[in-house]
Design a protein around this motif. Sequence first.
Motif, PDB file in Angstrom:
ATOM      1  N   SER A 161       0.830  -1.211   0.000  1.00 29.65           N
ATOM      2  CA  SER A 161       0.000   0.000   0.000  1.00 29.65           C
ATOM      3  C   SER A 161       0.861   1.255   0.000  1.00 29.65           C
ATOM      4  O   SER A 161       0.539   2.238  -0.683  1.00 29.65           O
ATOM      5  CB  SER A 161      -0.930  -0.003   1.212  1.00 29.65           C
ATOM      6  N   HIS A 207     -11.291   6.097  -6.258  1.00 28.40           N
ATOM      7  CA  HIS A 207     -11.288   4.633  -6.171  1.00 28.40           C
ATOM      8  C   HIS A 207      -9.916   4.111  -5.752  1.00 28.40           C
ATOM      9  O   HIS A 207      -9.816   3.174  -4.953  1.00 28.40           O
ATOM     10  CB  HIS A 207     -11.701   4.026  -7.513  1.00 28.40           C
ATOM     11  N   ASN A 225      -9.491   4.608  -2.068  1.00 27.65           N
ATOM     12  CA  ASN A 225     -10.224   3.618  -1.277  1.00 27.65           C
ATOM     13  C   ASN A 225      -9.502   2.271  -1.242  1.00 27.65           C
ATOM     14  O   ASN A 225      -9.445   1.608  -0.204  1.00 27.65           O
ATOM     15  CB  ASN A 225     -11.634   3.442  -1.832  1.00 27.65           C
ATOM     16  N   VAL A 226      -8.943   1.865  -2.386  1.00 25.50           N
ATOM     17  CA  VAL A 226      -8.227   0.587  -2.441  1.00 25.50           C
ATOM     18  C   VAL A 226      -6.992   0.627  -1.544  1.00 25.50           C
ATOM     19  O   VAL A 226      -6.730  -0.307  -0.772  1.00 25.50           O
ATOM     20  CB  VAL A 226      -7.826   0.253  -3.897  1.00 25.50           C
ATOM     21  N   LEU A 239      -7.967   0.689   2.062  1.00 26.92           N
ATOM     22  CA  LEU A 239      -8.464  -0.622   2.470  1.00 26.92           C
ATOM     23  C   LEU A 239      -7.296  -1.545   2.821  1.00 26.92           C
ATOM     24  O   LEU A 239      -7.345  -2.285   3.813  1.00 26.92           O
ATOM     25  CB  LEU A 239      -9.308  -1.233   1.353  1.00 26.92           C
ATOM     26  N   THR A 277     -10.996  -7.696   6.578  1.00 25.42           N
ATOM     27  CA  THR A 277     -11.523  -7.129   5.337  1.00 25.42           C
ATOM     28  C   THR A 277     -12.845  -6.406   5.571  1.00 25.42           C
ATOM     29  O   THR A 277     -13.051  -5.283   5.095  1.00 25.42           O
ATOM     30  CB  THR A 277     -11.723  -8.241   4.286  1.00 25.42           C
ATOM     31  N   THR A 303     -13.421  -2.332   5.371  1.00 25.99           N
ATOM     32  CA  THR A 303     -14.405  -1.781   4.438  1.00 25.99           C
ATOM     33  C   THR A 303     -15.345  -0.818   5.150  1.00 25.99           C
ATOM     34  O   THR A 303     -15.665   0.270   4.636  1.00 25.99           O
ATOM     35  CB  THR A 303     -15.224  -2.916   3.784  1.00 25.99           C
TER      36      THR A 303
END
Length: 314
Positions: free
Chosen positions: A88, A113, A116-117, A120, A171, A175
């Motif tokens: 990350s 997006h 967010n990935v 996460l 996970t 989220t």
Amino acid sequence: MSTLAPLRLLREPWNASEGNQSNATAGAGSAWCQGLDIPNALFLVLGLVSLVENLLVVAAILKNRNLHSPTYYFICCLAVSDMLVSVSNLAETFFLLLLEHGALVVQASIIRHMDNVIDLLICSSVVSSLSFLGVIAVDRYITIFYALRYHSIMTLQRAVVTMASVWLASTVSSTVFVTYYRNNAILLCLISFFLFMLVLMLVLYIHMFALARHHLRSISSQQKQPTVYRSSSLKGAVTLTILLGVFFICWGPFFFHLILIVTCPTNPFCTCFFSYFNLFHILIICNSVIDPLIYAFRSRELRRTLREVMLCSW
């Protein structure tokens, strides 16, 4: 280094009004409140080192059949959690560098997006790292205090269920955090989880060190090699204590940062603390770099296998 949402908003709390933020910043305008300018190169180097180290740990555990046990499977999962931090961090740094130098032009929706990935992955690594440190501590506790029943208690099936449950919970919770990060209740849940795991591990370690000698003496009468067993068990407890200490030092400032966001987002002292977010980010990455070194240093079998892996003697 710029941080992506919601981490950017964790650095600059959303629950403080713009005017209050300005006043707090003005009241805390001393030089030490300006934060640290950490170059992107440092993030890249630490991320790459951490990624390579943890890949070696995973490869060593997969290679050596002697390491195919629940304890080392949990350590392998912890290494994967550290790899998530590295991946990350590298993805975020490369993404920002490409945007800053104009090499990548994308729509705002795509950037969101990507944010967010990456977030996460970061949140998953936080929850899974804490969880697997707790699982490893419990596993070591069972090894010391229920040695004769260990293989019936910690079966391979239970280990697999435990690992799958941790990854699923990590996970799902990550989220939820990325989706509702503006809610203080979510931050309080994350902080509470961190404190709960710390208390759990501290209680287990204190019990291990307080009663290990007495318990191992009772086992010694049934063991042909009590000294070796005692040395191995206590060495494992010391290793996990070192891991816990490193984790607390590296992750503690970040969680203290979250506590201040909830309790005093406009206080001058808190505002100064927020300005050092990049330093807390570096400490998190350092934890991923240090963990594999502890494994290699404390475990002779893993150290030998790591040497074989590095010499490509698969």
